[in-house]
Scaffold this motif. Structure first.
Motif, PDB file in Angstrom:
ATOM      1  N   GLY A  65       7.364   5.909  -1.366  1.00  0.00           N
ATOM      2  CA  GLY A  65       7.187   4.450  -1.785  1.00  0.00           C
ATOM      3  C   GLY A  65       5.749   4.093  -2.062  1.00  0.00           C
ATOM      4  O   GLY A  65       5.379   3.172  -2.828  1.00  0.00           O
ATOM      5  N   SER A  66       4.623   5.334  -2.075  1.00  0.00           N
ATOM      6  CA  SER A  66       3.169   5.094  -2.523  1.00  0.00           C
ATOM      7  C   SER A  66       2.742   6.517  -2.309  1.00  0.00           C
ATOM      8  O   SER A  66       3.375   7.388  -1.908  1.00  0.00           O
ATOM      9  N   GLY A  67       1.460   6.399  -3.123  1.00  0.00           N
ATOM     10  CA  GLY A  67       0.599   7.781  -2.708  1.00  0.00           C
ATOM     11  C   GLY A  67       0.434   8.027  -1.385  1.00  0.00           C
ATOM     12  O   GLY A  67       0.246   9.165  -1.054  1.00  0.00           O
ATOM     13  N   MET A  68       0.020   6.884  -0.830  1.00  0.00           N
ATOM     14  CA  MET A  68      -0.362   6.985   0.581  1.00  0.00           C
ATOM     15  C   MET A  68       0.860   7.482   1.266  1.00  0.00           C
ATOM     16  O   MET A  68       0.417   8.341   2.373  1.00  0.00           O
ATOM     17  N   ALA A  69       2.011   7.057   1.300  1.00  0.00           N
ATOM     18  CA  ALA A  69       3.068   7.713   1.961  1.00  0.00           C
ATOM     19  C   ALA A  69       3.233   9.366   1.478  1.00  0.00           C
ATOM     20  O   ALA A  69       3.555   9.971   2.493  1.00  0.00           O
ATOM     21  N   ILE A  91     -13.084  12.694  -1.076  1.00  0.00           N
ATOM     22  CA  ILE A  91     -11.639  12.389  -1.025  1.00  0.00           C
ATOM     23  C   ILE A  91     -11.467  10.864  -1.437  1.00  0.00           C
ATOM     24  O   ILE A  91     -12.316  10.164  -1.116  1.00  0.00           O
ATOM     25  N   TYR A  92     -10.252  10.739  -1.776  1.00  0.00           N
ATOM     26  CA  TYR A  92      -9.807   9.310  -1.938  1.00  0.00           C
ATOM     27  C   TYR A  92      -9.964   8.401  -0.627  1.00  0.00           C
ATOM     28  O   TYR A  92      -9.684   8.772   0.620  1.00  0.00           O
ATOM     29  N   GLY A  93     -10.462   7.276  -0.884  1.00  0.00           N
ATOM     30  CA  GLY A  93     -10.804   6.506   0.340  1.00  0.00           C
ATOM     31  C   GLY A  93      -9.643   6.218   1.320  1.00  0.00           C
ATOM     32  O   GLY A  93      -9.617   6.073   2.544  1.00  0.00           O
ATOM     33  N   VAL A 163      -3.171  19.848  -1.962  1.00  0.00           N
ATOM     34  CA  VAL A 163      -3.924  19.375  -3.047  1.00  0.00           C
ATOM     35  C   VAL A 163      -3.342  18.054  -3.549  1.00  0.00           C
ATOM     36  O   VAL A 163      -2.230  17.952  -3.808  1.00  0.00           O
ATOM     37  N   ASP A 164      -4.262  17.028  -3.716  1.00  0.00           N
ATOM     38  CA  ASP A 164      -3.871  15.516  -4.543  1.00  0.00           C
ATOM     39  C   ASP A 164      -4.303  15.968  -5.749  1.00  0.00           C
ATOM     40  O   ASP A 164      -5.598  16.161  -6.255  1.00  0.00           O
ATOM     41  N   ASN A 165      -3.454  16.001  -6.482  1.00  0.00           N
ATOM     42  CA  ASN A 165      -3.306  16.271  -8.105  1.00  0.00           C
ATOM     43  C   ASN A 165      -3.397  14.965  -8.904  1.00  0.00           C
ATOM     44  O   ASN A 165      -2.961  15.421 -10.067  1.00  0.00           O
ATOM     45  N   THR A 166      -3.503  13.852  -8.303  1.00  0.00           N
ATOM     46  CA  THR A 166      -3.351  12.754  -8.856  1.00  0.00           C
ATOM     47  C   THR A 166      -4.153  12.615 -10.303  1.00  0.00           C
ATOM     48  O   THR A 166      -3.652  12.096 -11.239  1.00  0.00           O
ATOM     49  N   PHE A 167      -5.526  13.019 -10.289  1.00  0.00           N
ATOM     50  CA  PHE A 167      -6.271  12.500 -11.451  1.00  0.00           C
ATOM     51  C   PHE A 167      -6.173  13.775 -12.534  1.00  0.00           C
ATOM     52  O   PHE A 167      -6.078  13.610 -13.680  1.00  0.00           O
ATOM     53  N   ALA A 168      -5.708  14.942 -12.089  1.00  0.00           N
ATOM     54  CA  ALA A 168      -5.265  15.937 -13.167  1.00  0.00           C
ATOM     55  C   ALA A 168      -3.962  15.863 -13.589  1.00  0.00           C
ATOM     56  O   ALA A 168      -3.862  16.208 -14.939  1.00  0.00           O
ATOM     57  N   HIS A 185       0.850  13.591  -5.405  1.00  0.00           N
ATOM     58  CA  HIS A 185       0.534  12.533  -6.261  1.00  0.00           C
ATOM     59  C   HIS A 185       0.560  11.226  -5.875  1.00  0.00           C
ATOM     60  O   HIS A 185       1.598  10.858  -5.476  1.00  0.00           O
ATOM     61  N   SER A 186      -0.346  10.271  -6.447  1.00  0.00           N
ATOM     62  CA  SER A 186      -0.101   9.071  -6.619  1.00  0.00           C
ATOM     63  C   SER A 186       0.621   8.888  -7.940  1.00  0.00           C
ATOM     64  O   SER A 186      -0.116   8.816  -8.997  1.00  0.00           O
ATOM     65  N   VAL A 187       2.036   8.724  -7.878  1.00  0.00           N
ATOM     66  CA  VAL A 187       3.072   8.331  -8.855  1.00  0.00           C
ATOM     67  C   VAL A 187       2.426   7.245  -9.893  1.00  0.00           C
ATOM     68  O   VAL A 187       2.641   7.086 -11.067  1.00  0.00           O
ATOM     69  N   THR A 188       1.740   6.306  -8.957  1.00  0.00           N
ATOM     70  CA  THR A 188       1.177   4.896  -9.437  1.00  0.00           C
ATOM     71  C   THR A 188       0.409   5.087 -10.569  1.00  0.00           C
ATOM     72  O   THR A 188       0.350   4.283 -11.431  1.00  0.00           O
ATOM     73  N   LYS A 189      -0.302   6.208 -10.796  1.00  0.00           N
ATOM     74  CA  LYS A 189      -1.370   6.561 -11.765  1.00  0.00           C
ATOM     75  C   LYS A 189      -0.807   7.420 -12.931  1.00  0.00           C
ATOM     76  O   LYS A 189       0.150   6.923 -13.434  1.00  0.00           O
ATOM     77  N   TYR A 190      -1.104   8.387 -13.380  1.00  0.00           N
ATOM     78  CA  TYR A 190      -0.647   9.262 -14.461  1.00  0.00           C
ATOM     79  C   TYR A 190       0.640   9.354 -14.511  1.00  0.00           C
ATOM     80  O   TYR A 190       1.351   9.186 -15.576  1.00  0.00           O
ATOM     81  N   THR A 198       4.321   1.364  -8.220  1.00  0.00           N
ATOM     82  CA  THR A 198       3.715   1.931  -6.847  1.00  0.00           C
ATOM     83  C   THR A 198       4.640   2.912  -6.342  1.00  0.00           C
ATOM     84  O   THR A 198       5.746   2.811  -5.969  1.00  0.00           O
ATOM     85  N   ALA A 199       4.096   4.274  -6.367  1.00  0.00           N
ATOM     86  CA  ALA A 199       5.015   5.378  -5.935  1.00  0.00           C
ATOM     87  C   ALA A 199       4.176   6.815  -5.624  1.00  0.00           C
ATOM     88  O   ALA A 199       2.958   6.772  -6.183  1.00  0.00           O
ATOM     89  N   GLY A 200       4.783   7.722  -4.955  1.00  0.00           N
ATOM     90  CA  GLY A 200       4.235   8.761  -4.870  1.00  0.00           C
ATOM     91  C   GLY A 200       5.182  10.176  -4.618  1.00  0.00           C
ATOM     92  O   GLY A 200       6.409   9.803  -4.847  1.00  0.00           O
ATOM     93  N   SER A 318      -7.803   0.150 -10.320  1.00  0.00           N
ATOM     94  CA  SER A 318      -6.769   1.263 -10.071  1.00  0.00           C
ATOM     95  C   SER A 318      -7.139   2.038 -11.542  1.00  0.00           C
ATOM     96  O   SER A 318      -8.366   2.186 -11.991  1.00  0.00           O
ATOM     97  N   LEU A 319      -6.282   3.168 -11.712  1.00  0.00           N
ATOM     98  CA  LEU A 319      -6.463   3.888 -12.898  1.00  0.00           C
ATOM     99  C   LEU A 319      -5.176   4.483 -13.431  1.00  0.00           C
ATOM    100  O   LEU A 319      -4.133   4.389 -12.840  1.00  0.00           O
ATOM    101  N   ALA A 320      -5.341   4.994 -14.710  1.00  0.00           N
ATOM    102  CA  ALA A 320      -4.355   6.097 -15.209  1.00  0.00           C
ATOM    103  C   ALA A 320      -3.284   5.323 -16.025  1.00  0.00           C
ATOM    104  O   ALA A 320      -2.144   5.681 -16.513  1.00  0.00           O
TER     105      ALA A 320
HETATM  106  C1  LIG Z   1      -4.359   5.708  -5.728  1.00  0.00           C
HETATM  107  C2  LIG Z   1      -4.754   7.335  -5.101  1.00  0.00           C
HETATM  108  C3  LIG Z   1      -3.934   7.517  -3.914  1.00  0.00           C
HETATM  109  C4  LIG Z   1      -3.095   6.662  -3.446  1.00  0.00           C
HETATM  110  O1  LIG Z   1      -1.897   6.279  -3.953  1.00  0.00           O
HETATM  111  P1  LIG Z   1      -1.150   4.674  -3.931  1.00  0.00           P
HETATM  112  O2  LIG Z   1       0.000   5.108  -4.857  1.00  0.00           O
HETATM  113  O3  LIG Z   1      -2.184   3.667  -4.319  1.00  0.00           O
HETATM  114  O4  LIG Z   1      -0.788   4.726  -2.563  1.00  0.00           O
HETATM  115  C5  LIG Z   1      -3.994   8.850  -3.292  1.00  0.00           C
HETATM  116  N1  LIG Z   1      -4.877   9.757  -4.146  1.00  0.00           N
HETATM  117  C6  LIG Z   1      -5.481   9.190  -5.235  1.00  0.00           C
HETATM  118  C7  LIG Z   1      -6.389  10.316  -5.951  1.00  0.00           C
HETATM  119  C8  LIG Z   1      -5.464   8.047  -5.895  1.00  0.00           C
HETATM  120  O5  LIG Z   1      -6.182   7.646  -7.007  1.00  0.00           O
END
Ligand SMILES: *Cc1c(COP(=O)(O)O)cnc(C)c1O
Length: 373
Positions: A65-69, A91-93, A163-168, A185-190, A198-200, A318-320
């Motif tokens: 349901g989110s990147g946090m999940a 690391i991501y906050g 590995v959190d590969n969200t930015f790459a 991944h935070s699918v929410t992004k790229y 909002t997804a992961g 947010s981003l991406a």
């Molecule tokens: C946004 C983000 C998350 C969290 O993802 P959500 O979809 O907001 O829960 C985790 N890691 C990175 C690097 C992010 O940018």
């Protein structure tokens, strides 16, 4: 009537029907042959998970349901009460808050490892350490971790690498191929890419870990809904095209910004003077991504004026997305760190993060030029 949709429809249903007890037995006897209840699995979230699993080269994945999940699921799959986590300091906050405020209450402890010491884990490892959490490209200073080296270091100490590969995104880097055990991944992004989902997702190399992820997803109720999954799958189809444009535009902007006297520093892995430029080039398939940060004068007033003047980079933390935006690390993602931590991570009042979209690059350049004037 036979309906043969080209695209998977949205299975907007919470439950699926069975003809009789034989079908029920089939569901339990042949995993994957049918669906029963959408939290346990549904065609749309499975399609998303499987698409990312393929791209990242895993043995199984879940869509959440989110990147946090996704971060929670990844850590919960590797740790239990009494275990210890090593986490990259940059690391991501949300990830550090999850560790500090919630996982700590479940008896999972954490030590933060400064970026420079990620490849010398000896001094940080405890007998109960299970896992290292790091990002391919960090926020907001765009530091690049050498994942192959980090995976080797982790495995020498018997640790798993998450590995959190969200930015790459997997277009730039596929951490599992470099030795990581889990990638999220935070699918929410790229991956979704349009700032409307909002997804992961979490992918595992090991089938047993993948099965753990699936169980955690079901029992903690993390499974992504059909509609969100469908939107993310649609986004994923253009990920390769988008990442090329994001990267192309960001490099042009970084080069332009570097020439501006009011910009005191530009953080972008594509610039030759970035400390991990060579690594980013090798690890990023020749692309450097769409994120960059700039340092203006350390005055709130200067940052506010820049925000007011820019038309193409709305301040949206947010981003991406395909549309550009800007964020302010000190006031958003890094707000709750102590002043010392903020200083150590280079988060100062003049630091502004740009998420470069896929608009015509001349329009973005013109906008920044007039905003900085
Ligand atoms: C946004 C983000 C998350 C969290 O993802 P959500 O979809 O907001 O829960 C985790 N890691 C990175 C690097 C992010 O940018």
């Amino acid at each position: 009537m036979h309906i043969h949709p080209k695209i998977t429809p949205i299975y907007q249903t919470s439950v699926f029907k069975f003809e009789d007890l034989n079908e029920l037995e089939q569901y339990f006897g042949e995993p994957g042959s049918r669906y029963m209840y959408s939290r346990n699995g549904n065609p749309n979230s499975d399609e998303l998970a499987e698409a990312v699993n393929q791209w990242e080269g895993g043995a199984g994945a879940i869509a959440t349901g989110s990147g946090m999940a996704a971060i929670f699921a990844a850590l919960a799959a590797c740790c239990q009460a009494g275990d210890h986590v090593l986490c990259a300091a940059d690391i991501y906050g949300g990830s550090s808050s999850l560790l500090n405020q919630e996982l700590s209450r479940m008896g999972i402890t954490v030590t933060y490892v400064p970026f420079e010491q990620l490849y010398e884990l000896e001094q940080f490892v405890q007998p109960t350490t299970r896992v290292v959490l790091a990002e391919t490209i960090s926020n907001p200073l765009l530091r690049v971790a050498d994942l192959q080296r980090l995976a080797t270091e982790c495995h020498q100490h018997g640790l798993k690498l998450v590995v959190d590969n969200t930015f790459a995104s997997p277009v730039l880097t596929r951490p599992l191929a470099l030795g990581a055990d889990l990638v999220m991944h935070s699918v929410t992004k790229y991956i979704a890419g349009h700032s409307d989902v909002t997804a992961g997702v979490v992918v595992a190399t090991d089938p047993e870990l993948a099965a753990r992820l699936k169980q955690i997803s079901i029992l903690y109720g993390l499974t992504l809904s059909p509609m969100e999954s469908w939107l993310a799958v649609r986004g994923l189809k253009t990920l390769r095209l988008r990442m090329r444009e994001h990267s192309h535009n960001a490099l042009a902007l970084a080069q332009f910004l570097q020439e501006q006297p009011v910009v005191r520093a530009v953080y972008y892995p594509g610039l030759p003077d970035h400390p991990q430029h060579a690594l980013a080039l090798a690890q990023g398939s020749g692309l450097f991504g769409g994120m960059l940060s700039i340092l203006l004068a350390d005055e709130t007033e200067v940052v506010n004026r820049f925000m007011h003047r820019s038309q193409r980079f709305p301040f949206a933390p947010s981003l991406a997305g395909v549309d550009s935006s800007m964020s302010y690390p000190l006031g958003t993602s890094h707000r709750y760190l102590t002043p010392e931590q903020q200083q150590q991570l280079g988060i100062s009042p003049g630091l502004v993060r740009l998420s470069v979209g896929i608009e015509p690059v001349e329009e973005l350049l013109a906008d920044l030029e007039q905003a900085l004037r």
